[in-house]
Scaffold this active site. Structure first.
Site, short mmCIF file in Angstrom:
data_model
loop_
_atom_site.label_atom_id
_atom_site.label_comp_id
_atom_site.label_asym_id
_atom_site.label_seq_id
_atom_site.Cartn_x
_atom_site.Cartn_y
_atom_site.Cartn_z
N LYS A 1 8.82 -14.19 9.49
CA LYS A 1 9.76 -12.94 8.41
C LYS A 1 8.99 -11.51 8.87
CE LYS A 1 8.00 -16.62 4.59
NZ LYS A 1 7.28 -16.49 3.19
N SER B 1 4.21 -24.03 2.18
CA SER B 1 3.14 -24.08 2.24
C SER B 1 2.70 -24.95 3.73
CB SER B 1 1.76 -24.29 1.58
OG SER B 1 2.52 -22.98 0.82
N GLU C 1 12.97 -25.87 -0.50
CA GLU C 1 12.31 -25.00 -0.60
C GLU C 1 11.54 -24.32 -1.75
OE1 GLU C 1 11.10 -22.80 3.54
OE2 GLU C 1 12.13 -21.42 1.81
C1 PEP Z 1 9.18 -19.79 4.28
O1 PEP Z 1 9.26 -18.27 3.93
O2 PEP Z 1 10.17 -20.69 3.78
C2 PEP Z 1 7.59 -20.46 4.15
C3 PEP Z 1 8.22 -21.85 3.62
O3 PEP Z 1 7.00 -20.29 4.29
P1 PEP Z 1 4.90 -20.76 3.32
O4 PEP Z 1 5.32 -21.93 4.51
O5 PEP Z 1 4.21 -19.67 4.08
O6 PEP Z 1 4.82 -21.13 2.11
#
Ligand code: PEP
Length: 254
Positions: A11, A215, A169
């Site tokens: 990110k 996560s 996701e």
């Molecule tokens: C993501 O941004 O695609 C993501 C899954 O973030 P995190 O692993 O921090 O939940």
């Protein structure tokens, strides 16, 4: 076996020197990546070229863009085209991350254009889908994600769809520390594969890698990735910590 993929999504984090240190530390902890595995680092645009030399001699380790524009070129100040990515030999691009959908109002139709442009340059789109908490609570997540696939991917033919990587996701699990249980992840991945099979047939559906994101950490990766329809993960927070991401890479099915 389908490709098993650990994809890091940095990110908008890290300065370049910090990114170099992080990538170097991760690569030092990963001796080799198996032929059926791929490790992908989606880094900020300005770091794509400077980080390339670190992965140049590595097999099955690639850099990825986090986004691309949906038009080929032109007066779109500040944007990055797929052609630009191609010109620096990038072969992965995240498309439709929930943060792009939310903060930049990216629609399923716009994402279909991005997918097409990526495929036209042999760039693998890592296409993100997933539902908000209220949709999960209303138990309509299955229909919701099916529409995301239909509207952004189902114009593709049978050859093209197999060049797409899908990342499921659930938005309620991104950056919240709340992970979907391995059973919830498996259930949704099996559903997505069934939706793909209805359109393209089982053989094609079984060739498409579906990653879980939300996560993922070193501590839960083995259980998540051991589910039959979970082919690795798209990882935000834990991909910024070398030891965590090394553990996640080692959790991929061999
Ligand atoms: C993501 O941004 O695609 C993501 C899954 O973030 P995190 O692993 O921090 O939940």
């Amino acid at each position: 076996m389908r490709k098993q993929i650990a994809a890091a999504n940095w990110k908008m984090n890290k300065r370049l020197d910090e990114g170099q240190t992080l990538l170097t530390a991760i690569l030092a902890g990963v001796n080799s990546v198996q032929p059926n595995q791929e490790v992908v680092f989606a880094v900020p645009f300005p770091y794509l070229v400077p980080l390339q030399s670190l992965v140049a001699d590595k097999t099955n380790i690639s850099l990825s863009a986090q986004n691309c524009h949906h038009k080929t070129s032109g007066a779109y100040t500040g944007e990055v085209s797929v052609d630009m990515l191609d010109s620096i030999n990038i072969n992965y691009c995240i498309v439709g991350h929930s943060e792009r959908r939310e903060y930049f109002a990216e629609s399923n139709a716009v994402l279909a254009e991005k997918v097409n442009l990526c495929l036209s340059k042999n760039i693998t789109p890592i296409f993100c889908c997933g539902e908000l908490l209220n949709i999960r609570e209303a138990e309509t997540q299955n229909q919701f994600v099916a529409v995301q696939l239909e509207e952004s991917l189902f114009h593709l033919d049978e050859t093209a769809i197999q060049k797409v990587v899908i990342a499921y996701e659930p938005i309620w699990a991104i950056g919240t520390g709340k992970t979907a249980s391995s059973a919830q992840a498996q259930e949704m991945h099996a559903h997505l594969r069934a939706v793909l099979a209805t359109k393209y047939g089982t053989v094609v559906a079984n060739n498409i890698s579906i990653l879980y994101g939300g996560s993922v950490k070193g501590a839960n990766a083995v259980e998540l990735f051991s589910q039959p329809d979970v082919d690795g993960g798209l990882v935000g927070g834990a991909s910024l910590l070398a030891d965590e991401f090394i553990q996640i890479i080692h959790a991929l099915k061999g």
